[in-house]
Design a protein around this motif. Structure first.
Motif, PDB file in Angstrom:
ATOM      1  N   UNK A 192       0.804  -1.223   0.000  1.00  0.00           N
ATOM      2  CA  UNK A 192       0.000   0.000   0.000  1.00  0.00           C
ATOM      3  C   UNK A 192       0.825   1.255   0.000  1.00  0.00           C
ATOM      4  N   UNK A 193       2.129   1.125  -0.075  1.00  0.00           N
ATOM      5  CA  UNK A 193       2.947   2.341  -0.068  1.00  0.00           C
ATOM      6  C   UNK A 193       3.698   2.425  -1.391  1.00  0.00           C
ATOM      7  N   UNK A 194       3.585   3.586  -2.016  1.00  0.00           N
ATOM      8  CA  UNK A 194       4.287   3.749  -3.295  1.00  0.00           C
ATOM      9  C   UNK A 194       5.045   5.058  -3.276  1.00  0.00           C
ATOM     10  N   UNK A 195       6.039   5.141  -4.159  1.00  0.00           N
ATOM     11  CA  UNK A 195       6.704   6.406  -4.387  1.00  0.00           C
ATOM     12  C   UNK A 195       6.155   6.930  -5.708  1.00  0.00           C
ATOM     13  N   UNK A 196       5.643   8.135  -5.633  1.00  0.00           N
ATOM     14  CA  UNK A 196       5.103   8.760  -6.836  1.00  0.00           C
ATOM     15  C   UNK A 196       5.871  10.038  -7.048  1.00  0.00           C
ATOM     16  N   UNK A 197       6.690  10.086  -8.067  1.00  0.00           N
ATOM     17  CA  UNK A 197       7.553  11.253  -8.229  1.00  0.00           C
ATOM     18  C   UNK A 197       8.519  11.281  -7.060  1.00  0.00           C
ATOM     19  N   UNK A 198       8.525  12.400  -6.263  1.00  0.00           N
ATOM     20  CA  UNK A 198       9.389  12.419  -5.090  1.00  0.00           C
ATOM     21  C   UNK A 198       8.558  12.409  -3.807  1.00  0.00           C
ATOM     22  N   UNK A 199       7.346  11.884  -3.924  1.00  0.00           N
ATOM     23  CA  UNK A 199       6.465  11.871  -2.750  1.00  0.00           C
ATOM     24  C   UNK A 199       6.117  10.441  -2.418  1.00  0.00           C
ATOM     25  N   UNK A 200       6.037  10.186  -1.153  1.00  0.00           N
ATOM     26  CA  UNK A 200       5.624   8.851  -0.729  1.00  0.00           C
ATOM     27  C   UNK A 200       4.135   8.887  -0.451  1.00  0.00           C
ATOM     28  N   UNK A 201       3.417   7.925  -1.013  1.00  0.00           N
ATOM     29  CA  UNK A 201       1.960   7.944  -0.900  1.00  0.00           C
ATOM     30  C   UNK A 201       1.504   6.614  -0.341  1.00  0.00           C
ATOM     31  N   UNK A 202       0.541   6.688   0.597  1.00  0.00           N
ATOM     32  CA  UNK A 202      -0.075   5.463   1.100  1.00  0.00           C
ATOM     33  C   UNK A 202      -1.469   5.353   0.514  1.00  0.00           C
ATOM     34  N   UNK A 203      -1.731   4.155  -0.024  1.00  0.00           N
ATOM     35  CA  UNK A 203      -3.080   3.901  -0.562  1.00  0.00           C
ATOM     36  C   UNK A 203      -3.792   2.977   0.383  1.00  0.00           C
ATOM     37  N   UNK A 204      -5.078   3.230   0.625  1.00  0.00           N
ATOM     38  CA  UNK A 204      -5.809   2.448   1.605  1.00  0.00           C
ATOM     39  C   UNK A 204      -5.956   0.995   1.168  1.00  0.00           C
ATOM     40  N   UNK A 205      -6.081   0.769  -0.093  1.00  0.00           N
ATOM     41  CA  UNK A 205      -6.290  -0.607  -0.544  1.00  0.00           C
ATOM     42  C   UNK A 205      -5.026  -1.101  -1.251  1.00  0.00           C
ATOM     43  N   UNK A 206      -4.216  -1.942  -0.577  1.00  0.00           N
ATOM     44  CA  UNK A 206      -2.923  -2.294  -1.143  1.00  0.00           C
ATOM     45  C   UNK A 206      -3.064  -3.222  -2.361  1.00  0.00           C
ATOM     46  N   UNK A 207      -4.090  -3.966  -2.439  1.00  0.00           N
ATOM     47  CA  UNK A 207      -4.278  -4.969  -3.490  1.00  0.00           C
ATOM     48  C   UNK A 207      -3.135  -5.952  -3.434  1.00  0.00           C
ATOM     49  N   UNK A 208      -2.783  -6.526  -4.552  1.00  0.00           N
ATOM     50  CA  UNK A 208      -1.843  -7.632  -4.450  1.00  0.00           C
ATOM     51  C   UNK A 208      -0.460  -7.249  -4.936  1.00  0.00           C
ATOM     52  N   UNK A 209      -0.127  -5.957  -4.954  1.00  0.00           N
ATOM     53  CA  UNK A 209       1.156  -5.570  -5.518  1.00  0.00           C
ATOM     54  C   UNK A 209       2.296  -5.848  -4.547  1.00  0.00           C
ATOM     55  N   UNK A 210       3.468  -6.120  -5.117  1.00  0.00           N
ATOM     56  CA  UNK A 210       4.648  -6.422  -4.305  1.00  0.00           C
ATOM     57  C   UNK A 210       5.656  -5.305  -4.469  1.00  0.00           C
ATOM     58  N   UNK A 211       6.515  -5.183  -3.517  1.00  0.00           N
ATOM     59  CA  UNK A 211       7.513  -4.123  -3.653  1.00  0.00           C
ATOM     60  C   UNK A 211       8.297  -4.290  -4.934  1.00  0.00           C
ATOM     61  N   UNK A 212       8.597  -3.162  -5.551  1.00  0.00           N
ATOM     62  CA  UNK A 212       9.329  -3.190  -6.814  1.00  0.00           C
ATOM     63  C   UNK A 212       8.416  -3.123  -8.029  1.00  0.00           C
ATOM     64  N   UNK A 213       7.109  -3.383  -7.819  1.00  0.00           N
ATOM     65  CA  UNK A 213       6.206  -3.322  -8.988  1.00  0.00           C
ATOM     66  C   UNK A 213       6.047  -1.882  -9.461  1.00  0.00           C
ATOM     67  N   UNK A 214       5.872  -1.723 -10.762  1.00  0.00           N
ATOM     68  CA  UNK A 214       5.494  -0.425 -11.316  1.00  0.00           C
ATOM     69  C   UNK A 214       3.984  -0.418 -11.430  1.00  0.00           C
ATOM     70  N   UNK A 215       3.357   0.569 -10.852  1.00  0.00           N
ATOM     71  CA  UNK A 215       1.895   0.631 -10.879  1.00  0.00           C
ATOM     72  C   UNK A 215       1.450   2.015 -11.303  1.00  0.00           C
ATOM     73  N   UNK A 216       0.147   2.169 -11.323  1.00  0.00           N
ATOM     74  CA  UNK A 216      -0.455   3.473 -11.612  1.00  0.00           C
ATOM     75  C   UNK A 216      -1.272   3.871 -10.407  1.00  0.00           C
ATOM     76  N   UNK A 217      -1.089   5.095  -9.967  1.00  0.00           N
ATOM     77  CA  UNK A 217      -1.851   5.609  -8.837  1.00  0.00           C
ATOM     78  C   UNK A 217      -2.981   6.436  -9.405  1.00  0.00           C
ATOM     79  N   UNK A 218      -4.237   6.038  -9.100  1.00  0.00           N
ATOM     80  CA  UNK A 218      -5.382   6.755  -9.635  1.00  0.00           C
ATOM     81  C   UNK A 218      -6.142   7.464  -8.540  1.00  0.00           C
TER      82      UNK A 218
END
Lengths: 351, 356, 577
Positions: B252-278
Motif C-alpha cells: 500500500x505504499x508507493x513512491x510517486x515522483x518524489x512523494x511517498x503515498x499510502x493507498x488504503x487498498x494495497x491490493x496484491x502488488x509487491x515491492x518493486x512493482x510499477x503501478x499506476x496511482x489513480x
C-alpha cells in the motif's frame, strides 16, 4: 397434321389428273366444269383455314398488295398475310424455319429459280398441279416436270435511267463509260434474285471482267433491285441496272425515270411459286397458287406494270412477251452461279 | 439461469480482431449497459447478439437454448429479440401505427387485438394520437420512441438497444434516458444497452460492462465501477481520473515522483512493482500555503499551472514537484493566483493502485 | 461442435449456408437459377458452336482459322474498330460538354437540352440513319440541294454513305450514355473543391479543366467505354449507310454469314474474339467506376453554385445545340416530311403532300399494325422479366444471401458485353432446336430482349438498393419477419420509384431494338423494327418514315405518361425521389 396434308395432296392430285383425263376424254367444256368444281371445293376448305401465308420477292410492294386485294375480292373469307422481301432474305428465313421445325409458311414465291431446285432436293415442296396452269404461255408451262413448282411471275432487268439523261446508254457495256462514274446504282446479288439473275447473265456473256470494269465507276450498291428506282427518282444516281415494272409504274406517276431494253439483251427473271409440304393452310395455299393463273391475277399485276401470265390479258407495255428479245439463265446454272457470284461480288465491290 | 449468456465469444474481420473473447451474463429483468469508446467492439457484439453474424469462436445462449455458435446461428427472426437502432430505422413508407403493428401481424393476432396492443404501447411511450402520422412528420425523439414501441410491442424476451440516443441533441438525450429507464422498470424485459456515454450508462443501467479493444475490462454496478475501477482504462473512462506512474515500496505504499503515498487498498502488488496511482480530481484536496500547513497524509508541493472558474468549483491543473501533473476540482472559493504555490493532499481512501 | 441444439419452444438452427434464408431460399434461388440459365446458355452455345464445323458438326478449330485468315473477313474488323473508336471519342466529347453545361453552368435552356438528350436516347440510331439519308445523300440529300442552291456549287459537301457518316450518326445517338455518366458524376462533386480553387483566384475555365473534369474522369472514361461497346454492336446504321459505301463491319459480316447456305458456327467463331474484347473493356470500365467512387467522396454533393459564364452563355448554348439539333430536329423533320410525301424524291412541295402512308400503316397494312402490338407487348414483357429478375438477384448479391453472390452479379451484367447480334446467334443456336424450341414464338424475342437489357435493369436496381439502409431491413427481421417477407414489405415499397425507372430503362431499348430482333423473328412474331428494316430497301422511304414516326410517337407518349406519373427520376436527373 403432316399425314393429313400429304393425303389430301395425293388425293387432290389423283382426282385432278383423273378428272383431267376424264374431262379430256369428254372435251374442253367438260374440263372447265371439272375445274370450277375443284375450285369450289378448294374455296370451301380454304375458308375453314381462314388465311394463306405468302412470302414473295416477285415484284414491287404495290403489285403484291394488288394481288392480295384481287384475291380477297374473288375469295372473300380467306385472308392473305404476305411479306415482300428480297429473294435471298426470304430463302434464308425459310431455311431457318425449316431447320428449327417452325411451320408458318404456305406459299413461297422467290425470284431465284435455283432456290426451288434446292428446296425440291430437300423434299419440302408439295407436288401439286394448280388449276388453270395451262393458261400459261407454252414455253413457261413445265418448268418443273414433277410439279413441285410453277411459274409465278415474269420480269426483266433492264437499263434504268433518269429522264434527263441523253444520250441514253444502249448496251450493258455502255455502263463502263467513265462519264458514268459515281452515277450508277445497282442492287446486290446477295439479297435480290433479280440482281442475281442479271449478274450471272453478265458473267456468262462477258466474263467477270464486266464487273471489275464496272467497279471502276464506283456504283452505289443497294440491296433490292427496286433500290435502283428510288435512287434514280430521287436524283441520287442517273443510271442503273433496274427492273421494268416499278420503273414504269413510277414513270406513270410522273416521276423522271425511264427504261431502255438494252441491245445486248434484257435479262429475264423466271419467278417460280411453290407450296410447302408442311403448310399450315394447305388448301388456302392451293387456292392461292391457282389464283396465279386466273384472269384477275394477271389483270392485277398488269396494272402495276408486270407481265400477265395469261395470253388473254394484254401486256402493260403493249408488247407481248413472246415478241421480246431476252437472255434466260438455266436453273442449274443459277444453282451454282449465284452463290459463286455473291462471293466474287464481295471481292470486287467490297460488300 | 441467465437470460442471455456470452461465453468466450470472438470475432475477426479480415484479420482484425474485433472481439477477443467476451464473457457476459444478463439476468432476467436486468438492464445491462455495454460501455466503451468507438471501435471497442460493442456494435459487433450487438450484431452477434441479434444473429446477423456468426461468432468465430464461443457461444451465445438464451436461457437453455444455444442460439449462436460458429457452426450455426438461429436467424434473427427466430431469436425473440428486438433491436432498436441508432438510426431509428423507422420505415418511412408506413405510418406510426403500421410501423408498430408490423411485428404483430406475423403473430396471427386479430385486428382488434393488434389495435389494442398498439394503443397500449403508444401510451407507454407517450405518443398517443400519433397513429396516422408518417415518420417524416415526427421529430428525432418521437421517431426514436416509435422505434422503441415497435420493439416492445412484440413482447420480446430480450431487448437490444444500439446507441439509441446518439442522434439526439443533448437536452433530449437526457430526457430520453429517464424515459427509457422508466419504460424498462415498467416492462422488466432483459435489456442490453450499448453506449459510449458514461453518464448515460450510469443513469440507465443496473449493471455496466466496460469494454475496450475487444475485451470486457470490468463488469459491475455503476457505483462499483466508478469507485473501484480495476484498470487504468476503466478509471479514466468513467469520469476522468488522475493516473500517475508510481513505484511500489511496500504494501500500500508507493513512491510517486518524489512523494511517498499510502493507498488504503494495497491490493496484491509487491515491492518493486510499477503501478499506476489513480485518484479522482474531485477527491484531490488543494491547500493554500497562506492558510498554514495542512493536516493529512500524502502531501506534496505543487505549483498552479492553470485554473478555470466553473461557478460551482475550480478546475485546477497543478504541477507536482516531482514533475507529474495533476487535475483537481475544488469547491467554490476565492480565486487562485497564477503560478501560486500550493500543497496537494491525496487522501488514502481515494487512492487506488492499478496495473499499468 | 457441430451440434445445433433445439429445446422445447425453440426451433432448431439451420445449417449455416442457408441460415439466413429459410423458405425464402426457394424464391431467391429460383430467381438466381433463371438468371443463370438465361445468360449462360446462349453464351455457352456460342463457344460450343464455334468449335464445331458447319458442314458436319465435328469438333474442329477450322472456323477460327477461316474466320481470321481471309482478308475479306479481316477488313470488317478494322472498319468496326475505327468506327467504334471514333464514335466513342465524338460521343464522349458531346456528352461531357453538354453534361458540364447542364449541370455546372448557368447556360440558358438547360432543361430543354436535358429533355432533348433523353429524346436522343430513346431514338433508335437506324431511324436516325434513315433520316440522314434523306438529308445528306450525296446527290439527292436535301442539305446538299440547299447548299447547291445557295452557293451555286456543283455538288454538296455531305456524303452520308461513308465511314464518317456512320461515325457521326452513331455518335449522335450514343452520346446520351456519356451524358448520363458524366452528369451523375458531376452532380456528386463537392462544391467545396471548386470553391477553394475560386478563392485562390481561379476562374471557371481553369477550375473546370484542372479540378472538376479530372475529378469525374473515371466516370467520363466509363461512359466512353460504354459508347464504344454500343458502337461496335451497331447493326442497323452500318447496314443502311456502309453497304452502299462498300464497307462491311463485324455486325453486317455476321449477318452475311447467316445468308444461305448459313454458317452459324463460322459466325460464332468470328464473334468470339469480339466478345473477349468487349468483356475486357467492360471489366476495365467497372474498375474505373470503382475508383471513381473514392475520388468523389461527398455522396450528397452539397449545394452548388453554377458557374456564371457571362458572355459565354450563348455560344455555349449554340455548341450544345449542335448534337441535339442534328440528332433530333433535323432527322425528325426529315422523317415527318417524307412520311407526308407521295414521293420523297420530289421534296416537300405542295401537290406532293398526303396522309396516305399513315392510313396505310394504321389501317391497310395488317402486318405493321400487328408489329406495333408485338413491339409493345414484347417490350413490356421483357422489361418486366428483366426488372423482376434484377430485383431478386441484386438483392441476393447485395445482401450476400448465398455464397458466391458476387459471381451472380457478374452473370447478371455479362450480357452487357455481348453485342445484340451475337446474343441473337447464341439464342438461335440454343432455342431453335430441341429440347426447348422458342424460335417461332413470341417468347424467343421476349427472352432475347429480357436478357439483352437485364444488365441495365440490374445496375439500376443495384444502385437503388445501395441507397437503402440495411438497418431498415434488419429491424423487420428482429421483429420476426422472414427474408422474403422483409423484401416484400420493406425493401420493395422503398424502391418503388426506382422500380419504375428501371422498368422504363429496359422497356425503351426493347422497343427500339433491331440487331437481335433481326435474326430471331419470324413474320408472325415481327416487331416494328423488323418491319421498318424490311421495308427500308426497295425504296419504300415514305412508309418507312410513317412507321418510324408512329413508333417514336408511341415511345414518347409512353415516356411522357411515365413522367407525369412518376416524376423526374425517369429523365436521368436526380430530382426529388
Amino acid at each position: 397434321m403432316p399425314d393429313n396434308v400429304s393425303r389430301i395432296d395425293r388425293r387432290a392430285f389423283l382426282k385432278l389428273s383423273a378428272g383431267a383425263l376424264g374431262a379430256a376424254a369428254l372435251g374442253p367444256g367438260a374440263l372447265q366444269a371439272a375445274e370450277a368444281d375443284e375450285e369450289k371445293k378448294l374455296y370451301e376448305a380454304a375458308k375453314k383455314e381462314g388465311k394463306v401465308v405468302w412470302w414473295t420477292s416477285h415484284y414491287q410492294l404495290s403489285a403484291a398488295e394488288a394481288v392480295r386485294d384481287a384475291f380477297k375480292a374473288k375469295y372473300p373469307g380467306v385472308d392473305v398475310e404476305f411479306i415482300r422481301q428480297t429473294a435471298q432474305v426470304i430463302f434464308q428465313r425459310l431455311n431457318q424455319n425449316l431447320k428449327a421445325g417452325v411451320k408458318e409458311l404456305d406459299v413461297f414465291a422467290s425470284t431465284d429459280e435455283s432456290h426451288y431446285l434446292k428446296l425440291k432436293g430437300q423434299g419440302v415442296l408439295a407436288a401439286h398441279k394448280p388449276l388453270g396452269v395451262n393458261h400459261l404461255p407454252k414455253q413457261f408451262q413445265n418448268i418443273d416436270p414433277d410439279n413441285t413448282y410453277h411459274l409465278g411471275a415474269l420480269a426483266f432487268v433492264v437499263i434504268n435511267h433518269h429522264s434527263s439523261v441523253s444520250p441514253v446508254p444502249q448496251k450493258w457495256t455502255d455502263l463502263h463509260d467513265p462519264k458514268w462514274q459515281g452515277q450508277i446504282t445497282l442492287g446486290h446479288p446477295g439479297f435480290s434474285g433479280y440482281v442475281g439473275n442479271w449478274v450471272v447473265a453478265m458473267w456468262d456473256k462477258y466474263g467477270w471482267d464486266y464487273f471489275t470494269a464496272l467497279a471502276k465507276n464506283k456504283p452505289k450498291i443497294g440491296r433490292s433491285i427496286f433500290d435502283t428506282v428510288t435512287d434514280i427518282v430521287g436524283g441520287e444516281r442517273k443510271v442503273g441496272a433496274g427492273p421494268e415494272n416499278q420503273s414504269l409504274e413510277s414513270k406513270a406517276k410522273g416521276n423522271p425515270i425511264d427504261i431502255k431494253f438494252p441491245a445486248d439483251d434484257a435479262v429475264l427473271v423466271i419467278s417460280p411459286v411453290g407450296i410447302l409440304k408442311d403448310a399450315p393452310h394447305p388448301n388456302a395455299g392451293r387456292l392461292f397458287e391457282s389464283f396465279f393463273y386466273s384472269k384477275e391475277y394477271s389483270q392485277a399485276i398488269a396494272k402495276t406494270f408486270n407481265y400477265p401470265l395469261r395470253s388473254d390479258v394484254p401486256a402493260p407495255t403493249g408488247v407481248a412477251i413472246e415478241k421480246l428479245k431476252y437472255y434466260r439463265n438455266k436453273a442449274d446454272r443459277l444453282d451454282k452461279g449465284i452463290p459463286e457470284a455473291i462471293e466474287k461480288w464481295r471481292e470486287t465491290f467490297g460488300v | 439461469m441467465a437470460r442471455i449468456r456470452l461465453l468466450g465469444v470472438k470475432k475477426d474481420f479480415g484479420g482484425v480482431a474485433a472481439l477477443r473473447g467476451i464473457d457476459l451474463d444478463v439476468a432476467h429483468g436486468e438492464l445491462l449497459a455495454i460501455l466503451g469508446p468507438s471501435g471497442c467492439g460493442k456494435s459487433t457484439t450487438m450484431q452477434l447478439l441479434a444473429g446477423f453474424l456468426p461468432p468465430d469462436a464461443g457461444e451465445i445462449w438464451a436461457d437453455d437454448r444455444l442460439i449462436s455458435s460458429p457452426q450455426s446461428v438461429v436467424p434473427p427472426e427466430r431469436r425473440r429479440m428486438s433491436l432498436v437502432f441508432q438510426s431509428y430505422a423507422v420505415w418511412p413508407h408506413m405510418t406510426v401505427f403500421e410501423n408498430i403493428s408490423f411485428g404483430l401481424e406475423m403473430r396471427k393476432l386479430s385486428g382488434k387485438e393488434i389495435a389494442g396492443r398498439v394503443g397500449q404501447m403508444l401510451e407507454i411511450v407517450n405518443l398517443t394520437g400519433f397513429e396516422h402520422r408518417y415518420p417524416h412528420e415526427l421529430s428525432g425523439g418521437q421517431q426514436q420512441r416509435v422505434a422503441l414501441a415497435r420493439a416492445l410491442v412484440v413482447e420480446p424476451e430480450t431487448l437490444l438497444l444500439d446507441e439509441p440516443l446518439s442522434n439526439l441533441d443533448a437536452n433530449l438525450r437526457e430526457q430520453m434516458r429517464f424515459e427509457i429507464r422508466r419504460i424498462h422498470e415498467r416492462t422488466r424485459i432483459a435489456t442490453i444497452y450499448v453506449t459510449h456515454d458514461q453518464a448515460e450508462a450510469m443513469v440507465i443501467a443496473d449493471r455496466i460492462a466496460v469494454m475496450n479493444k475487444g475485451v470486457i475490462e470490468q463488469t459491475g454496478k455503476p457505483a462499483e465501477i466508478y469507485e473501484q475501477p480495476c484498470s487504468r482504462f476503466v478509471a479514466s473512462f468513467m469520469g476522468g481520473a488522475n493516473c500517475l506512474p508510481a513505484h511500489v515500496l511496500g504494501p500500500g505504499v508507493v513512491r510517486c515522483g518524489d512523494v511517498q503515498v499510502r493507498a488504503a487498498d494495497p491490493r496484491e502488488f509487491r515491492p518493486g512493482d510499477e503501478v499506476v496511482l489513480c485518484i479522482r480530481p474531485h477527491a484531490v484536496r488543494v491547500h493554500r500555503i497562506r492558510n498554514g500547513p495542512p493536516r493529512g497524509e500524502n502531501l506534496a508541493n505543487g505549483r498552479l499551472l492553470q485554473q478555470a472558474y466553473l461557478g460551482d468549483f475550480h478546475d485546477l491543473r497543478i504541477a507536482l514537484s516531482g514533475g507529474a501533473q495533476i487535475r483537481a476540482l475544488t469547491p467554490a472559493g476565492p480565486a487562485y493566483d497564477g503560478g501560486e504555490e500550493v500543497i496537494v493532499e491525496l487522501p488514502p481512501n481515494a487512492c487506488r493502485l492499478l496495473r499499468t | 461442435m457441430a451440434e445445433s441444439v433445439g429445446s422445447a419452444g425453440g426451433a432448431p438452427a439451420l445449417p449455416s449456408a442457408v441460415r439466413k434464408l429459410d423458405p425464402s431460399a426457394a424464391v431467391f434461388g429460383a430467381a438466381a437459377l433463371i438468371l443463370i440459365f438465361l445468360v449462360v446458355v446462349p453464351l455457352a452455345w456460342i463457344f460450343v458452336a464455334s468449335v464445331h464445323s458447319d458442314a458436319d458438326e465435328t469438333l474442329t478449330l477450322s472456323n477460327y482459322v477461316r474466320a481470321f485468315s481471309r482478308s475479306i473477313y479481316l477488313e470488317p474488323i478494322r472498319n468496326s474498330l475505327v468506327l467504334a473508336t471514333a464514335a466513342a471519342v465524338l460521343a464522349t466529347f458531346f456528352g461531357t460538354v453538354l453534361s458540364w453545361a447542364v449541370s455546372r453552368t448557368d447556360m440558358p435552356g438547360r432543361g430543354l437540352i436535358r429533355v432533348m438528350v433523353f429524346a436522343a436516347f430513346a431514338t433508335p440510331s437506324f431511324l436516325g440513319a434513315t433520316a440522314w439519308i434523306f438529308l445528306a445523300a450525296p446527290n439527292s440529300g436535301w442539305l446538299n440541294k440547299i447548299w447547291i442552291a445557295i452557293s451555286g456549287a456543283e455538288r454538296g459537301p455531305f456524303n452520308i454513305y461513308s465511314l464518317t457518316g456512320a461515325i457521326l450518326v452513331i455518335a449522335l445517338y450514343s452520346f446520351p450514355y456519356t451524358f448520363a455518366f458524366a452528369s451523375s458524376a458531376l452532380e456528386l462533386v463537392p462544391s467545396d473543391m471548386e470553391r477553394s480553387a475560386a478563392l485562390l483566384g481561379a476562374r471557371w475555365p481553369r477550375i473546370t479543366w484542372r479540378i472538376t473534369l479530372p475529378l469525374v474522369r473515371p466516370a467520363i472514361l466509363a461512359g466512353a467505354l460504354l459508347s464504344f461497346l454500343e458502337a461496335i454492336a451497331e447493326f442497323g446504321t452500318p447496314a443502311f449507310l456502309l453497304i452502299p459505301a462498300g464497307k462491311q463491319v463485324i455486325t453486317t459480316q455476321l449477318y452475311l454469314f447467316f445468308q444461305y447456305p448459313s454458317r452459324p458456327n463460322l459466325a460464332a467463331a468470328y464473334a468470339v474474339p469480339l466478345l473477349l474484347v468487349t468483356a475486357s473493356l467492360f471489366l476495365l470500365q467497372q474498375r474505373l467506376l470503382k475508383k471513381g467512387r473514392f475520388t468523389s467522396i461527398g455522396g450528397k454533393g452539397g449545394v452548388r453554385e453554377p458557374f456564371r459564364l457571362g458572355g459565354w452563355r450563348w455560344p455555349l448554348l449554340a455548341v450544345c445545340l449542335v448534337p441535339t439539333v442534328c440528332s433530333l430536329v433535323l432527322p425528325y423533320t426529315a422523317l415527318l416530311l417524307t412520311s407526308l410525301s407521295r414521293a420523297w424524291g420530289r421534296g416537300p412541295v405542295p401537290g406532293n403532300l398526303t396522309t396516305q402512308w399513315y392510313r396505310w400503316a394504321l389501317v391497310e397494312n395488317a402486318a405493321a399494325r400487328a408489329a406495333i402490338g408485338h413491339s409493345l407487348s414484347y417490350a413490356a414483357a421483357a422489361a418486366t422479366i428483366a426488372t423482376v429478375l434484377a430485383l431478386f438477384t441484386a438483392y441476393v448479391a447485395q445482401r450476400r444471401l448465398v455464397p458466391g453472390s458476387r459471381l451472380l452479379a457478374f452473370v447478371a451484367m455479362a450480357p452487357f458485353v455481348v453485342p445484340g447480334i451475337i446474343l441473337a446467334i447464341g439464342f438461335f443456336s440454343a432455342y431453335a432446336r430441341p429440347p426447348l424450341v422458342l424460335y417461332g414464338t413470341a417468347w424467343m424475342l421476349i427472352v432475347a430482349f429480357a436478357t439483352r437489357f437485364l444488365p441495365i435493369a440490374y445496375s439500376g436496381t443495384e444502385s437503388a438498393l445501395r441507397g437503402i439502409d440495411v438497418e431498415l431491413e434488419n429491424a423487420a427481421r428482429t421483429l420476426g419477419s422472414s427474408t422474403l417477407r422483409t423484401f416484400w414489405r420493406i425493401t420493395l415499397p422503398l424502391l418503388r420509384r426506382s422500380i419504375v425507372a428501371t422498368w422504363l430503362a429496359a422497356f425503351i431499348p426493347s422497343l427500339r431494338e433491331l440487331s437481335s430482333a433481326v435474326f430471331l423473328f419470324t413474320p408472325s412474331t415481327a416487331v416494328i423494327t423488323n418491319v421498318i428494316f424490311d421495308l427500308s430497301d426497295a425504296g419504300n422511304f415514305e412508309p418507312v418514315s410513317a412507321l418510324g414516326v408512329l413508333m417514336m410517337a408511341l415511345t414518347f407518349g409512353l415516356i411522357a405518361l411515365a413522367y407525369r406519373l412518376f416524376g423526374r427520376t425517369v429523365l436521368f436527373s436526380r430530382g426529388r425521389g
